[in-house]
Design an enzyme around this catalytic site. Structure first.
Site, PDB file in Angstrom:
ATOM      1  CD  GLU A   1      -2.464  -1.146   2.794  1.00 24.73           C
ATOM      2  OE1 GLU A   1      -3.505  -1.797   2.925  1.00 24.73           O
ATOM      3  OE2 GLU A   1      -1.919  -0.551   3.741  1.00 24.73           O
TER       4      GLU A   1
ATOM      5  NE  ARG B   1       4.937  14.866   5.756  1.00 25.77           N
ATOM      6  CZ  ARG B   1       6.230  14.702   5.884  1.00 25.77           C
ATOM      7  NH1 ARG B   1       7.065  15.575   5.345  1.00 25.77           N
ATOM      8  NH2 ARG B   1       6.714  13.682   6.536  1.00 25.77           N
TER       9      ARG B   1
ATOM     10  CB  CYS C   1      -1.545  34.506  13.682  1.00 25.02           C
ATOM     11  SG  CYS C   1      -2.346  35.584  12.520  1.00 25.02           S
TER      12      CYS C   1
HETATM   13  N1  LLP Z   1      -1.414   1.818   4.665  1.00 25.44           N
HETATM   14  C1  LLP Z   1      -1.861   2.243   5.861  1.00 25.44           C
HETATM   15  C2  LLP Z   1      -2.742   1.369   6.638  1.00 25.44           C
HETATM   16  C3  LLP Z   1      -1.485   3.496   6.345  1.00 25.44           C
HETATM   17  O1  LLP Z   1      -1.913   3.899   7.529  1.00 25.44           O
HETATM   18  C4  LLP Z   1      -0.642   4.325   5.565  1.00 25.44           C
HETATM   19  C5  LLP Z   1      -0.231   5.638   6.030  1.00 25.44           C
HETATM   20  C6  LLP Z   1      -0.222   3.854   4.303  1.00 25.44           C
HETATM   21  C7  LLP Z   1      -0.602   2.584   3.893  1.00 25.44           C
HETATM   22  C8  LLP Z   1       0.655   4.652   3.387  1.00 25.44           C
HETATM   23  O2  LLP Z   1       1.900   4.888   3.921  1.00 25.44           O
HETATM   24  P1  LLP Z   1       3.054   5.596   3.043  1.00 25.44           P
HETATM   25  O3  LLP Z   1       3.404   4.691   1.911  1.00 25.44           O
HETATM   26  O4  LLP Z   1       2.494   6.889   2.564  1.00 25.44           O
HETATM   27  O5  LLP Z   1       4.143   5.790   4.008  1.00 25.44           O
HETATM   28  N2  LLP Z   1       0.794  12.386   7.598  1.00 25.44           N
HETATM   29  C9  LLP Z   1       2.057  11.667   7.736  1.00 25.44           C
HETATM   30  C10 LLP Z   1       1.964  10.273   7.192  1.00 25.44           C
HETATM   31  C11 LLP Z   1       0.902   9.441   7.850  1.00 25.44           C
HETATM   32  C12 LLP Z   1       0.823   8.067   7.257  1.00 25.44           C
HETATM   33  C13 LLP Z   1      -0.432   7.405   7.678  1.00 25.44           C
HETATM   34  N3  LLP Z   1      -0.605   6.113   7.147  1.00 25.44           N
HETATM   35  C14 LLP Z   1       3.150  12.450   7.043  1.00 25.44           C
HETATM   36  O6  LLP Z   1       2.882  13.501   6.468  1.00 25.44           O
HETATM   37  O7  LLP Z   1       4.324  12.060   7.109  1.00 25.44           O
END
Ligand code: LLP
Length: 420
Positions: free
Chosen positions: A279, A319, A350
């Site tokens: 994923e 971020r 702000c």
């Molecule tokens: N699968 C599940 C169940 C997840 O919770 C996530 C991300 C992904 C796949 C995808 O993960 P990736 O390949 O994008 O690392 N807002 C944070 C990232 C939160 C990720 C949440 N879950 C940031 O900006 O770094």
């Protein structure tokens, strides 16, 4: 050619402007305004294909799911559907967008640590292929709400902590997500689900975290899950998490070697029988996206620092504030020139903490310049907000010199639109 973290194919053109997917970034700023999120469509396609090709070289029994939380935009769902990816949605809202984009429901996988009755109902009514069960309460909720039998997987927290920001570690026992392995919850959940008349258990899932450069934690997680596998386990979902390059010095693993490593781990501990799911979110869209801003105010505090303020900030990129994330930045209209002025890029909000990039070298910044931050494609638009009444930027897809607005800019009137 401008290297990572910019989209592949980014160049400095004869006018000294940055050019992405054949589009002059400075022209785009004049045409569409700032701030704006720009995406290289070829970069997104190439990364999707890199995942598919890497798996395809080993097996037919796999699925690559677009983790759509990284860029929940209908056009992105449509793009990845057309490339042959399945999709991971984490809420009724993401599900609604995936369906609107024409996603085949059987290719939708629904996550969420607190799915509501309404979300479970929507999933069943729209024919979602798989729910990923996250808690005992959810199992009960599913049994109450579902009318037919639903294919499900169980999310397991395998007790693995990769090195990344603690806010985005999700594989440890002390987590709100999933069923713990160490305390026996995962095994209880398996028994409970196998005994259910509404749920058909077909596999296991883990997601240990995000922005990860190491590969070994994934092997350990696969090994841990193998301790609870059974005949029913036809699918193994290895989550997302592959890190990307935010700064010039970052060297994340290549998609190909990351996939090879994961397949090898599954073969070692599960054999050849299971269908492998993965994923990715960030690694599909992160480096494809950049944000452009206009420089508004420059404040030099002698002997201390120079603040370069732009017309966006923590409302379009949370971020840096949430995870101390570091970015590169450049003056897009002076791209060919040496960057020799060290400045701190501030947003317009702000809050003193509304800093996009600290101490970055820029090429002679002036008011009116177009400032660009690369690698904002994942979790930028996704986590955008209206703090200080700031309208959210548009999302613009770029390909072969053409720009297409796929999400329009919010207006001040939009901020009044929900008033009741
Ligand atoms: N699968 C599940 C169940 C997840 O919770 C996530 C991300 C992904 C796949 C995808 O993960 P990736 O390949 O994008 O690392 N807002 C944070 C990232 C939160 C990720 C949440 N879950 C940031 O900006 O770094």
């Amino acid at each position: 050619m401008v290297g990572m973290p910019y989209p592949v194919g980014t160049v400095t053109n004869s006018e000294g402007h940055l050019e992405i997917a054949g589009c002059d970034v400075v022209d785009l700023a004049a045409r569409f305004g700032t701030p704006s999120y720009l995406f290289s469509v070829p970069e997104m396609r190439n990364r999707a294909r890199a995942y598919l090709d890497a798996f395809g070289a080993h097996t037919d029994e796999f699925e690559v799911l677009y983790a759509s939380k990284a860029l929940p935009v209908t056009a992105a769902y449509r793009l990845f559907a057309s490339e042959g990816l399945s999709v991971d949605v984490a809420s009724g809202g993401e599900l609604t967008m995936a369906l609107a984009a024409g996603y085949e429901p059987s290719r939708i996988y629904m996550h969420g640590n607190n799915k509501t009755d309404a979300e479970i109902r929507l999933a069943e009514e729209s024919g979602v292929g798989h729910l990923i069960l996250d808690s005992f309460d959810e199992i009960e909720r599913c049994e109450r709400v579902l009318t037919g039998k639903q294919d499900v997987m169980i999310r397991v927290t395998p007790g693995i902590k990769p090195s990344t920001h603690t806010y985005i570690q999700t594989g440890q026992l002390d987590s709100k997500f999933g069923f713990g392995l160490e305390d026996g919850s995962a095994e209880r959940a398996i028994r409970r689900t196998l005994a259910s008349s509404k749920l058909r258990l077909v596999g296991l899932h883990f997601h240990i975290g995000s922005q990860i450069f190491e590969t070994e934690p994934f092997r350990l997680a696969v090994k841990a899950l193998a301790s609870i596998k059974g005949d029913w386990c036809r699918m193994l979902d290895l989550g997302g998490g592959l890190g990307i390059s935010y700064e010039n010095a970052d060297e994340p693993p290549k998609i190909e070697s990351y996939v090879d490593f994961k397949i090898e781990a599954v073969r070692e501990f599960f054999g050849h029988e299971v269908r492998i799911l993965i994923e990715p979110g960030r690694s599909l869209v992160g480096n494809a996206g950049v944000t452009i801003y206009t420089v508004g105010t420059i404040k030099e505090i002698p002997g201390i620092r120079t603040y370069v303020s732009v017309d966006g900030g923590m409302s379009d990129n949370l971020r840096p504030m949430l995870y101390d994330a570091r970015y590169e930045a450049a003056i897009a209209n002076r791209a060919g020139r040496a960057a020799e002025t060290v400045a701190t890029i501030a947003g317009s909000h702000c809050e003193s903490g509304d800093i996009l990039v600290r101490d970055v070298a820029l090429a002679d910044p002036h008011v009116g310049d177009i400032l660009i931050t690369p690698a904002t494609g994942a979790y930028g638009h996704a986590m955008a907000n209206n703090y200080n009444g700031m309208p959210r930027p548009p999302v613009i897809f770029l390909e072969d010199g053409e720009a297409q607005v796929v999400v329009r800019r919010e207006t001040w009137d939009d901020l009044l639109a929900r008033d009741a």
